[in-house]
Design a protein around this motif. Structure first.
Motif, short mmCIF file in Angstrom:
data_model
loop_
_atom_site.label_atom_id
_atom_site.label_comp_id
_atom_site.label_asym_id
_atom_site.label_seq_id
_atom_site.Cartn_x
_atom_site.Cartn_y
_atom_site.Cartn_z
N MET A 92 -0.29 8.39 14.03
CA MET A 92 -0.06 9.72 13.44
C MET A 92 -1.35 10.52 13.54
N LYS A 93 -1.66 10.93 14.73
CA LYS A 93 -2.90 11.67 14.98
C LYS A 93 -2.93 12.97 14.18
N ASP A 94 -4.08 13.28 13.62
CA ASP A 94 -4.32 14.53 12.88
C ASP A 94 -3.45 14.70 11.64
N ILE A 95 -2.92 13.61 11.10
CA ILE A 95 -2.14 13.64 9.86
C ILE A 95 -2.99 13.00 8.77
N PRO A 96 -3.30 13.72 7.71
CA PRO A 96 -4.11 13.12 6.63
C PRO A 96 -3.29 12.10 5.84
N LEU A 97 -3.74 10.85 5.85
CA LEU A 97 -3.10 9.78 5.10
C LEU A 97 -3.89 9.57 3.82
N THR A 98 -3.26 9.76 2.68
CA THR A 98 -3.93 9.59 1.39
C THR A 98 -3.39 8.35 0.71
N VAL A 99 -4.26 7.36 0.49
CA VAL A 99 -3.85 6.12 -0.17
C VAL A 99 -3.76 6.38 -1.66
N VAL A 134 0.86 -1.18 0.00
CA VAL A 134 0.00 0.00 0.00
C VAL A 134 0.89 1.23 0.00
N ARG A 135 0.62 2.15 -0.93
CA ARG A 135 1.40 3.39 -1.03
C ARG A 135 0.53 4.55 -0.60
N LEU A 136 1.06 5.38 0.29
CA LEU A 136 0.34 6.54 0.82
C LEU A 136 1.21 7.79 0.70
N THR A 137 0.55 8.93 0.77
CA THR A 137 1.27 10.20 0.91
C THR A 137 0.78 10.85 2.19
N LEU A 138 1.68 11.62 2.80
CA LEU A 138 1.30 12.34 4.01
C LEU A 138 2.21 13.54 4.19
N PRO A 139 1.64 14.64 4.69
CA PRO A 139 2.47 15.81 5.01
C PRO A 139 2.97 15.70 6.44
N GLU A 159 12.01 18.28 -4.60
CA GLU A 159 11.40 17.64 -3.44
C GLU A 159 10.30 18.55 -2.88
N ALA A 160 9.23 17.92 -2.41
CA ALA A 160 8.08 18.64 -1.88
C ALA A 160 8.35 19.00 -0.42
N VAL A 161 9.11 20.09 -0.22
CA VAL A 161 9.46 20.57 1.11
C VAL A 161 9.26 22.07 1.14
N LEU A 162 8.58 22.54 2.15
CA LEU A 162 8.40 23.97 2.35
C LEU A 162 9.03 24.31 3.69
N CYS A 163 10.02 25.18 3.67
CA CYS A 163 10.74 25.54 4.89
C CYS A 163 10.55 27.03 5.14
N THR A 164 10.00 27.36 6.29
CA THR A 164 9.83 28.75 6.70
C THR A 164 10.54 28.95 8.03
N HIS A 165 10.50 30.16 8.54
CA HIS A 165 11.14 30.44 9.81
C HIS A 165 10.44 29.66 10.92
N GLY A 166 11.12 28.70 11.49
CA GLY A 166 10.57 27.97 12.63
C GLY A 166 9.84 26.68 12.28
N TYR A 167 9.39 26.51 11.04
CA TYR A 167 8.63 25.31 10.67
C TYR A 167 9.01 24.86 9.26
N ALA A 168 8.83 23.56 9.03
CA ALA A 168 8.99 23.02 7.69
C ALA A 168 7.88 21.99 7.49
N MET A 169 7.44 21.84 6.26
CA MET A 169 6.49 20.78 5.93
C MET A 169 7.12 19.94 4.83
N VAL A 170 7.19 18.63 5.09
CA VAL A 170 7.77 17.67 4.16
C VAL A 170 6.65 16.73 3.73
N VAL A 171 6.45 16.58 2.42
CA VAL A 171 5.44 15.66 1.92
C VAL A 171 6.15 14.34 1.63
N LEU A 172 5.72 13.30 2.34
CA LEU A 172 6.37 12.00 2.25
C LEU A 172 5.52 11.00 1.48
#
Length: 157
Positions: free
Chosen positions: A107-114, A14-19, A68-81
């Motif tokens: 992974m509470k509150d993380i949207p898992l997309t199959v 099973v392949r999923l994506t998640l931020p 790569e799907a990575v957004l890096c800002t001051h103090g936070y980053a979001m990586v799409v895996l």
């Protein structure tokens, strides 16, 4: 007279994506390393047999340059895996349900997309980049370049 029908349990991939949000990441590569390690640790604690974790690639709509799907800002980053796991189930639908239950509880509150689920026996050695997911199958190109990834293997019983 009762007849017990034994359900066949097969392994499904099973392949999923998640931020994944990384607070306090000093840089892009650090955010990627932290996200892959944290998701890998949580996947390792679940009932999945193995997990292959990589950073999702996205293509520029005008020039098709992949990054790569990575957004890096001051103090936070979001990586799409992109995470590919193997789990034992009796059908494709059950495999996606079980994976979402196993990983979702860790992974509470993380949207898992199959993205897809296929029997392990049907796996070919072809890979499709996420930039090509919207294209018809005949327009997709095989990719041979390795991406940033981490493999976590557990022995199946």
């Amino acid at each position: 007279m009762s007849t017990d029908v034994a359900q066949s349990e097969d392994w499904y991939q099973v392949r999923l994506t998640l931020p994944w949000v990384v607070p306090g990441a000093p840089g892009v590569q650090d955010a990627i390393n932290i996200a892959v390690a944290e998701v890998g640790r949580r996947a390792d604690a679940s009932a999945v047999r193995s997990a292959d974790i990589s950073v999702q690639d996205v293509a520029c709509p005008s020039c098709s340059w992949e990054m790569e799907a990575v957004l890096c800002t001051h103090g936070y980053a979001m990586v799409v895996l992109d995470i590919t796991v193997e789990i034992e189930a009796s059908s494709v639908d059950e495999s996606t349900t079980l994976v979402k239950r196993e990983l979702g509880s860790r992974m509470k509150d993380i949207p898992l997309t199959v993205v897809d689920s296929i029997p392990v026996d049907d796996i070919e050695d072809s890979s499709v980049s996420f930039a090509e997911l919207g294209l018809p199958a005949e327009n997709r190109q095989e990719t041979t370049e390795p991406s940033t990834s981490s493999n976590i293997h557990k022995s199946g019983s």
